[in-house]
Structures are given as C-alpha cells and as structure tokens.
Design a protein around this motif. Structure first.
Motif, PDB file in Angstrom:
ATOM      1  N   ILE A 106      -7.970  -3.051   7.807  1.00 38.31           N
ATOM      2  CA  ILE A 106      -7.126  -1.853   7.756  1.00 38.31           C
ATOM      3  C   ILE A 106      -8.033  -0.624   7.738  1.00 38.31           C
TER       4      ILE A 106
ATOM      5  N   LEU B 294       0.816  -1.222   0.000  1.00 39.85           N
ATOM      6  CA  LEU B 294       0.000   0.000   0.000  1.00 39.85           C
ATOM      7  C   LEU B 294       0.848   1.270   0.000  1.00 39.85           C
TER       8      LEU B 294
ATOM      9  N   ILE C  85      -2.672   5.056   6.962  1.00 42.14           N
ATOM     10  CA  ILE C  85      -3.215   3.676   6.896  1.00 42.14           C
ATOM     11  C   ILE C  85      -2.787   2.932   8.157  1.00 42.14           C
TER      12      ILE C  85
ATOM     13  N   ILE D 297      -8.146   3.272   6.418  1.00 39.47           N
ATOM     14  CA  ILE D 297      -7.502   4.264   5.542  1.00 39.47           C
ATOM     15  C   ILE D 297      -8.169   5.621   5.813  1.00 39.47           C
TER      16      ILE D 297
ATOM     17  N   ILE E 256       2.038   5.219   7.264  1.00 47.13           N
ATOM     18  CA  ILE E 256       1.553   3.827   7.191  1.00 47.13           C
ATOM     19  C   ILE E 256       2.175   3.013   8.314  1.00 47.13           C
TER      20      ILE E 256
END
Ligand code: ADP
Length: 576
Positions: A502, A431, A495, A504, A457
């Motif tokens: 997950i 990602l 994220i 986001i 992230i």
C-alpha cells in the motif's frame, strides 16, 4: 625414460619402413628392367642369327635336299649353342638341330610360326613339349616372289636365361640387403642424433611442469635444436622470474591479509572456504580451510546473505549477530573467479555502547516523567491561584517548557519502546476508520486554522495487516506535523492499493521543507527551524518515530517538498 625410447623407436621404425619399401621397389624394378633388357637382347641376337641363316639355307631348297639341310642345321646349332628349326609354310618340320624332324609333329599352329607365315618376325616364350623345357622362340619367314616357302626358327633354352637372371637378382638382393643394413645403421645414428636432444628437452619440460624452474638444457651442438634449447632455457628463466615475483607478491598479500584485524573469509560459489586470515578466530575458533562455510557457521541469516550475493552479484553490507557478538559484514562478489569475499567488522562494543545509551535515555525518561508531571500539576495550581500579572506570565513560561519537556520524555519513551520490542504485532486493520479517528482527535486544531481535511482511500483496500497501535502513532505524528506547519489550505491523506503493497501519502499546503534538509529529516532531534519548532512545541523526535514504525513494517518513507508550497510524505508498506 619410457617416453624417450618410444620417441627413438618411432623415428627408427619410420626410417626402417621407408628404407625397406624403397629397397623392395628398387629390387622389383631393377629385376623387371634387367629381365626385359635381357629378353630384348636375346631376341635381337636370334633375329640376327635368323638373318644370317637365311642365305645359307636357300640353296638346300632349290635342290629339295632336306637331309643335308638337317645336317647343316645340326652342325650350326651345335656350334652356336642355339636350337635351329626349319619349318615349311604348311607347318612341316624340315630340319631341327636337336631332334629328328621326321618324328616331330606339325608346327603350323605354334604362335611364333603363325606370325611368321603371315610375313612377320615372330617371338614367343613358352614350354616346349618336344624338349620338355621353357624356350624363347624367334621366327623369320623366307619367301621367293612374295610367296613364303619356309620359316626359320631359332630358340634358346630359357633355363639358362632364367639361371642368369636369378643369379643377377640374387646379387641385386644381396646388394639391396647390404644397402638396407647400412641405411638402418645410419638411420639409428641419425635417429639418436635427433632424438637425444629432443628427449633431453622433453625430460626438462617435465621437470619444469613439476615445478623445478631451475632446469636448463645444454646441448653440445650448433644447429636449430640448439636454438630451441636456448629458447627453452630463456623461457624457463622467464617463468622462474615471474614465479618468484608472483610468490613474493602473494607473500606480501598474505602478510597484509593476516595483519588485518578484521576477519576475512573467501568462499567459492559452492560455499567452500578458499581463504581466511588470523582475524577469523574472532568469528570462530574452528578450522575453516578446505571445509564448507556452513559446516562452521550454521546460521540462517548468514546463509540468506550468501544466497543474496550469489543471486544479485552486487556488493552489500549487513549487520549480523553471531554467538553474542555483532558484526558488520561486507559481502563482495569477485566476478573473475566467481568467489565471494566477506569481511567481518566487529561492532559488538559499538552495539553495547548503543544499548547502554538507549537504556540510559530510557531510564532517564522514566525517571523524569513523574517529577515533570508533578511540576506540571503544581505549576497549574500556582497559575490558577496567582493574581499578579507578572508572576502569571512566568508561570505560563514554566508551564510551556514543562509541557515541552513532558512531550520530549513521552517521545523518547515511545522511541525506546520501539527499539526494545523490535517487532510489530500484526492484525487486520480498517485503515479508513483509523485515519477517520485521527481526524476527530485533531478536529479542534483543524477548525482553529480553518484547514480542510480530506481522506482518499482506494475502494478495493478492504483491510491491511499491520500493528494498529504503531500505525496510529505514525498517523498522529504525520497529521500533527501537517497541522503544525500549515497555516492555510488543506491536508490530504491518500492511501492506494498497489498489488502486494500500500502507498500512504500525507500531503499539506504548508511552509514546506528545503531540499537540503531531506537527508537528515528523520534523525533524532533534527529540526529545520529551531525557534519555530520550540515555539509550537516540537520535539524533533516525531519523524524519527515515524521512520522507525515504517521500518518495523519492512516499508520505506520518502519526502517531497518545496518551501512555501507544501510537503508530501510518501510511505510504502508491504501488505502481506
Ligand atoms: P518536530 O516535533 O519538531 O515537528 P519532527 O521530527 O516531527 O519534529 O520533524 C522534524 C522537522 O521536520 C520539524 O522540525 C519541521 O521543521 C520539519 N517538518 C516535519 N513535518 C513537516 C511538515 N509537514 N511541513 C513542514 N516541515 C515539517
């Protein structure tokens, strides 16, 4: 009938047992009392005889004339039909009315004699060895100067007494038996009197329980049982009325249910069909009543819905495709009866219309793409060759609108493609790399506005399983919007890894969105500010594409925003 007689038998047998025991008790008690009374009377008589004899026999002792004494005793004994025996203080029999005293043995240790020698009146009832029969003996001591010189004993043959008592007992027995017979006859009559109405009531109750509510009990009497019968009749009438009411309510409910076009299915907790209506023929033409639903509706999705309602016990609606038809099924849980109610709304036509609409939009978009691209090309050429400022301005307007049309067609094609395929092709995605690539795509526009672009992230989020192409599209739309609607500040893409999903977050510090728009934001062609959107080339389709992609990944999307402060799109996607 069997039950009636058993009730009668029960009453009569308890009556008979009670009367019989009572009779036996009376018989035993009266026999005992008579015997006792008779013995006491006879003993008293013999005591009286002894007393009157005492004066008479004293003279014989002063002369020691025992022969005359014996004669006297025999005379008197014969006259009063009583045995008289005179015994000396040493137990020697001096005279006896029945036997020769010289032949008789010593009586010193006879119990009645022993008592008399001690100075008391004696009494005994025993077998006489001399006369070989049972006798009642009564003794009295005779004394001069406090010295006992002889004992008078009178006795009676118990055989006579016994015979008398037996006669009496027999009479008592006969009377008892007659009383018993009479009581039994009376109790039969009484039992019949009690049991007959009860039996009537029992048979009436049986008829009512079998469903005959017209049953009534009429008794020709004026007592408590009659009150019971009247209450029974009132109760039965009440039940009859209630039953009628329930029946008519049920009928009208059935009429309502069968007049509904929508199919209705009621099943119990084990899946057995309890109720259906005429509309169910639209779902299946097979008979469902009394069978289990899965025997007729063999469908994995439908069984999943049933399992869901059984577990959650909460009403819900789901779209369901079954044999070329589409239904919107409403599942309801009836707590009171642990039953499941399913209403099938046929939405096949609506679905078909939607498909036609979608096809139309898709076809139109396809058809428009080529001429629009051609127009765009020619406008660009004309614009390059045009020197006149006025005409150049018009060409620029045509170009802007053509670009907008091209964007709309492009977005429409993306949407119809998403709807057509209906599923995602999952693969392992990095990602961070995916978002970083988007930063490069938008780098020029970000720099133009002097915005800051941050990517955050979680370290432990090494890979995510999703559709790379679609997710790229999702990030493009969200970041594009964030740049479009933010003039200064920053854009953050965050994220996070949360167990099996997950999160986001795409956050900006732009113009924000009023809360009143949140509900409709993801609808097709919905824009908050039309003129602004048009000016910056918006299509109103970007967010509905995002929502579609999120749903295809079984996720959800939410928006949080404040006008003038910025906007935050929060997306949750399962990571499995
Ligand atoms: P558009 O192409 O017009 O941006 P979208 O479907 O992407 O269409 O967005 C719908 C509307 O939502 C936009 O017209 C805009 O008003 C609002 N919107 C979307 N993203 C943002 C954002 N980041 N900040 C403020 N408004 C936004």
């Amino acid at each position: 009938m069997k039950r009636q007689s058993s009730f009668f038998k029960k009453i009569i047998s308890s009556f008979a047992i009670t009367i019989l025991s009572l009779m036996l008790l009376i018989y035993m008690f009266s026999s005992f009392a008579i015997k006792k009374h008779y013995k006491n009377t006879l003993t008293q008589n013999l005591i009286n005889i002894n007393k009157s004899l005492a004066y008479e026999i004293q003279d014989y002792f002063s002369n020691n004339d025992y022969n005359s004494l014996d004669k006297f005793v025999k005379d008197i004994g014969c006259q009063i039909n009583t045995r008289i025996t005179i015994i000396s203080a040493k137990g020697l029999v001096l005279a006896d009315s029945e036997k020769d005293p010289k032949l008789m043995e010593n009586h010193r240790y006879r119990p009645e004699i022993e008592k008399a020698i001690k100075g008391e009146n004696g009494m005994a009832m025993r077998y006489s060895k001399t006369l070989k029969t049972e006798m009642l003996y009564v003794t009295m001591p005779l004394s001069i100067n406090n010295e006992i010189f002889c004992v008078i004993r009178t006795s009676l043959f118990m055989n006579d007494v016994k015979k008398l008592i037996n006669d009496l007992s027999q009479k008592i027995m006969i009377i008892s038996f007659l009383v018993f017979l009479f009581s039994i006859v009376m109790s039969i009559i009484l039992s019949k009197y009690i049991s007959k109405p009860v039996e009537k009531l029992i048979s009436a109750a049986k008829q009512v329980s079998a469903g005959d509510f017209t049953t009534r009990v009429f008794l020709d009497r004026n007592d408590d049982i009659n009150i019971l019968a009247e209450s029974f009749n009132e109760m039965t009438e009440e039940i009859q009325n209630l039953f009628q009411k329930i029946k008519s309510e049920k009928n009208s409910l059935n009429c309502i249910i069968s007049s509904i076009d929508e199919a209705l299915l009621v099943i119990d907790i084990h899946g057995k069909v309890i109720l259906t209506n005429n509309g169910i023929k639209n779902v299946t033409d097979k008979e469902m009543q009394g069978r289990s639903f899965w025997e007729i509706i063999r469908d994995e999705n439908f069984e999943k819905f049933i399992t869901k309602i059984k577990e959650e016990k909460k009403n819900f609606s789901e779209e369901w495709k079954w044999q070329k038809k589409y239904f919107l099924c409403s599942f309801g849980y009836v707590y009171l009866k642990n039953e499941i109610v399913i209403v099938f709304h046929d939405i096949t036509k609506k679905k078909e219309m939607e498909m036609i609409k979608k096809d139309f939009v898709s076809n139109v978009s396809h058809e428009l793409r080529t001429p629009l691209t051609a127009i765009k090309g020619f406008v660009e050429t004309l614009k390059e060759e045009e020197k006149e400022q006025d005409k150049l301005h018009y060409f620029q307007i045509i170009e802007k609108h053509t670009n907008r049309l091209i964007n709309i067609v492009k977005d429409l094609l993306i949407l119809s493609n998403l709807e057509e395929t209906g599923k995602v092709q999952k693969e392992s995605i990095n990602l961070y790399k995916l978002v970083k690539d988007q930063e490069k795509v938008f780098e020029k526009r970000i720099n133009e506005k002097s915005l800051k672009f941050n990517i955050q992230i979680d370290d432990d989020l090494s890979e995510f399983f999703g559709d790379r192409f679609r997710l790229e599209q999702m990030f493009i739309n969200l970041i594009d919007n964030a740049i479009k609607y933010t003039d200064k500040g920053e854009i953050n893409v965050q994220i996070r890894n949360i167990t099996d999903k997950i999160e986001i977050i795409v956050r900006d510090t732009g113009i924000g969105i009023g809360e009143e728009h949140f509900n409709r934001l993801f609808e097709r062609f919905y824009v908050v500010d039309k003129s602004r959107s048009r000016k910056i080339g918006g299509t109103g389709l970007g967010l509905s594409i995002v929502k579609h992609i999120v749903l295809l990944h079984d996720g959800n999307i939410n928006v949080e925003s404040k006008t003038g402060k910025g906007t935050e799109f929060i997306i949750n996607l399962p990571n499995i």
